[in-house]
Enzyme design. Structure first.
Site, mmCIF file in Angstrom:
data_model
loop_
_atom_site.group_PDB
_atom_site.id
_atom_site.type_symbol
_atom_site.label_atom_id
_atom_site.label_comp_id
_atom_site.label_asym_id
_atom_site.label_seq_id
_atom_site.Cartn_x
_atom_site.Cartn_y
_atom_site.Cartn_z
ATOM 1 N N SER A 154 -40.139 5.522 4.483
ATOM 2 C CA SER A 154 -39.330 4.648 3.404
ATOM 3 C C SER A 154 -39.492 3.191 4.564
ATOM 4 O O SER A 154 -39.494 2.377 3.834
ATOM 5 C CB SER A 154 -37.824 4.999 3.764
ATOM 6 O OG SER A 154 -37.772 6.410 3.279
ATOM 7 N N SER A 155 -39.310 3.246 5.630
ATOM 8 C CA SER A 155 -39.087 2.113 6.513
ATOM 9 C C SER A 155 -40.557 1.364 6.511
ATOM 10 O O SER A 155 -40.516 -0.006 6.923
ATOM 11 C CB SER A 155 -38.973 2.355 8.034
ATOM 12 O OG SER A 155 -37.829 3.429 8.237
ATOM 13 N N TYR A 188 -40.275 16.191 3.759
ATOM 14 C CA TYR A 188 -39.282 15.027 3.940
ATOM 15 C C TYR A 188 -38.184 15.088 3.281
ATOM 16 O O TYR A 188 -38.171 14.729 2.014
ATOM 17 C CB TYR A 188 -40.017 13.635 3.770
ATOM 18 C CG TYR A 188 -39.223 12.288 4.129
ATOM 19 C CD1 TYR A 188 -38.122 12.451 4.548
ATOM 20 C CD2 TYR A 188 -39.980 11.159 3.583
ATOM 21 C CE1 TYR A 188 -37.457 10.901 4.536
ATOM 22 C CE2 TYR A 188 -39.285 10.030 3.919
ATOM 23 C CZ TYR A 188 -38.132 9.878 4.427
ATOM 24 O OH TYR A 188 -37.511 8.549 4.263
ATOM 25 N N LYS A 220 -38.392 16.838 8.076
ATOM 26 C CA LYS A 220 -37.822 15.544 8.458
ATOM 27 C C LYS A 220 -36.177 15.364 7.703
ATOM 28 O O LYS A 220 -36.277 15.343 6.556
ATOM 29 C CB LYS A 220 -38.400 14.269 8.278
ATOM 30 C CG LYS A 220 -37.752 12.971 8.311
ATOM 31 C CD LYS A 220 -38.788 12.050 8.306
ATOM 32 C CE LYS A 220 -38.332 10.398 7.827
ATOM 33 N NZ LYS A 220 -37.098 10.047 7.905
ATOM 34 N N THR A 279 -33.351 14.116 6.824
ATOM 35 C CA THR A 279 -32.186 12.934 6.698
ATOM 36 C C THR A 279 -31.109 13.082 5.793
ATOM 37 O O THR A 279 -31.096 12.892 4.510
ATOM 38 C CB THR A 279 -33.222 11.459 6.217
ATOM 39 O OG1 THR A 279 -34.317 11.382 7.087
ATOM 40 C CG2 THR A 279 -32.164 10.344 6.264
ATOM 41 N N GLY A 314 -32.791 12.685 10.814
ATOM 42 C CA GLY A 314 -33.421 11.496 10.253
ATOM 43 C C GLY A 314 -32.304 10.396 10.323
ATOM 44 O O GLY A 314 -32.737 9.375 10.035
ATOM 45 N N ASP A 360 -30.502 7.898 12.321
ATOM 46 C CA ASP A 360 -30.342 7.106 13.595
ATOM 47 C C ASP A 360 -28.932 7.216 14.247
ATOM 48 O O ASP A 360 -28.785 7.532 15.439
ATOM 49 C CB ASP A 360 -31.061 5.916 13.838
ATOM 50 C CG ASP A 360 -32.388 5.831 13.023
ATOM 51 O OD1 ASP A 360 -32.865 6.868 12.344
ATOM 52 O OD2 ASP A 360 -32.976 4.715 13.022
ATOM 53 N N ILE A 387 -36.829 11.058 13.945
ATOM 54 C CA ILE A 387 -37.644 9.882 13.025
ATOM 55 C C ILE A 387 -36.633 8.969 12.576
ATOM 56 O O ILE A 387 -35.983 9.336 11.769
ATOM 57 C CB ILE A 387 -38.569 10.725 11.980
ATOM 58 C CG1 ILE A 387 -39.303 11.685 12.495
ATOM 59 C CG2 ILE A 387 -39.228 9.548 11.331
ATOM 60 C CD1 ILE A 387 -40.095 12.615 11.692
ATOM 61 N N SER A 403 -35.968 4.390 11.579
ATOM 62 C CA SER A 403 -36.525 2.816 11.516
ATOM 63 C C SER A 403 -35.954 2.194 12.902
ATOM 64 O O SER A 403 -36.962 1.394 13.183
ATOM 65 C CB SER A 403 -35.818 2.362 10.341
ATOM 66 O OG SER A 403 -34.550 2.325 10.265
HETATM 67 O O1 NGF Z 1 -34.585 4.020 5.964
HETATM 68 C C1 NGF Z 1 -33.841 5.223 5.814
HETATM 69 C C2 NGF Z 1 -33.248 5.310 4.358
HETATM 70 N N1 NGF Z 1 -33.760 6.007 6.554
HETATM 71 C C3 NGF Z 1 -34.106 5.932 8.038
HETATM 72 C C4 NGF Z 1 -35.066 7.460 8.201
HETATM 73 O O2 NGF Z 1 -34.253 8.481 7.984
HETATM 74 C C5 NGF Z 1 -36.387 7.458 7.375
HETATM 75 C C6 NGF Z 1 -33.172 5.958 9.142
HETATM 76 O O3 NGF Z 1 -33.765 5.674 10.113
HETATM 77 C C7 NGF Z 1 -37.199 6.399 7.557
HETATM 78 O O4 NGF Z 1 -37.104 5.652 8.152
HETATM 79 C C8 NGF Z 1 -38.649 6.612 6.860
HETATM 80 O O5 NGF Z 1 -38.867 7.498 6.130
HETATM 81 O O6 NGF Z 1 -39.611 5.826 7.252
HETATM 82 C C9 NGF Z 1 -32.242 4.747 8.488
HETATM 83 O O7 NGF Z 1 -32.961 3.560 8.365
HETATM 84 C C10 NGF Z 1 -31.371 4.407 9.869
HETATM 85 O O8 NGF Z 1 -30.597 5.635 10.164
HETATM 86 C C11 NGF Z 1 -30.385 3.397 9.481
HETATM 87 O O9 NGF Z 1 -29.086 3.893 8.628
HETATM 88 O O10 NGF Z 1 -32.254 6.203 4.524
#
Ligand code: NGF
Length: 289
Positions: free
Chosen positions: A44-45, A133, A161, A163, A185, A187, A202, A204
């Site tokens: 997603s990031s 995921y 993963k 989340t 998932g 953070d 994992i 962002s």
């Molecule tokens: O960005 C999201 C959307 N979730 C990410 C992560 O779980 C998934 C999380 O790090 C991800 O980064 C990816 O698949 O690339 C959040 O950004 C973070 O906890 C801030 O809320 O939910």
């Protein structure tokens, strides 16, 4: 395959093209400064669901080349176009990615049998390992413990993963599957995942403070939960501000302020509002990012 993985941010220019040199800088920052254990590529990031197949391949290729074996690599190949998922899975496998991952298919209300078939098809076509995921808040797909049981029966499904904020389910999965990899998932909830015994995380925001995430994870493993909680407070002060200013835009702007060319986000996401630049500079200063 254990530890802290950054969900890799991908720099774009204002025409939506990948900034290759910027991507290399973001990768180097993750490895050399944040010292993360691995990268989760095209999640997603990485704004994956807005990219062409060629762009996704290019990102897999640049990341593999720049990391050169320094960290573990997970390739997110999930797509509701199963042919694309297979094509990307083969591509990343040939490059040498350590594992594949695929988001649960979304948008249409796929049945569980269809979801199971989706994973089996990617696994059979690539021969690679698979990390499910699961991100129900974005996909609308919430799997039950029994459904995880079915997917986990396939030995190529090496983990998930996760989340989600359902820590009851997380605890059940951990107890039942001590040998599957579970990655936390969200953070902002890392410490709860860590005390639940996840194998890694994992996320962002690890692109900007993976070093803090590593501290939390290691402290919990050493039984220093109170100290870990203090670090989580700091991390959440940062995350709270990032979410308020706009998640991916702000993460990229933080890197830009630090002199790492993280570019901008891809449309239809709107680009960073320059009026918020001062707030980002303050965040970088206040937290020594
Ligand atoms: O960005 C999201 C959307 N979730 C990410 C992560 O779980 C998934 C999380 O790090 C991800 O980064 C990816 O698949 O690339 C959040 O950004 C973070 O906890 C801030 O809320 O939910």
């Amino acid at each position: 395959m254990k530890g802290i993985f950054s969900a890799l941010l991908v720099p774009f220019d204002d025409q939506g093209r990948i900034k290759e040199q910027g991507l290399r800088e973001v990768i180097r920052n993750n490895i050399d400064v944040q010292q993360v254990d691995g990268l989760y590529v095209n999640g997603s990031s990485g704004e994956n669901f807005m990219l062409t197949t060629d762009q996704k391949k290019k990102i897999f290729e640049i990341t593999h080349e720049e990391t050169n074996g320094a960290v573990k690599l997970i390739a997110q190949v999930g797509s509701i176009n199963l042919d694309e998922a297979v094509e990307l899975g083969k591509y990343a496998t040939e490059l040498g990615y350590d594992s594949l991952s695929a988001v649960t298919p979304f948008y249409y209300k796929f049945t569980f049998d269809e979801i199971k078939n989706y994973y089996e098809t990617i696994i059979e076509a690539t021969g690679n390992n698979m990390i499910i995921y699961a991100i129900p808040a974005l996909t609308g797909v919430s799997m039950s413990l029994e459904q995880f049981d079915v997917l986990f029966q396939n030995e190529k499904v090496i983990g998930v993963k996760y989340t989600d904020g359902n820590f009851f389910m997380l605890e059940r999965l951990r107890k039942k599957y001590p040998n599957k990899l579970i990655y936390s998932g969200f953070d902002e909830m890392l410490i709860y995942g860590a005390v639940s015994g996840v194998d890694g995380a994992i996320g962002s925001t690890y692109n900007i403070h993976g070093n803090l995430a590593k501290q939390i994870f290691e402290m919990v493993q050493q039984g220093e939960v109170a100290s870990a909680y203090e670090v989580q407070h700091v991390m959440n002060d940062i995350i709270e501000k990032v979410l308020e200013l706009g998640l991916y835009q702000t993460l990229k702007e933080i890197l830009n302020v630090k002199g790492i060319d993280a570019g901008t986000v891809k449309q239809p996401m709107s680009s960073f509002d320059p009026a918020k630049r001062e707030a980002v500079e303050k965040l970088v200063r206040d937290f020594n990012l």
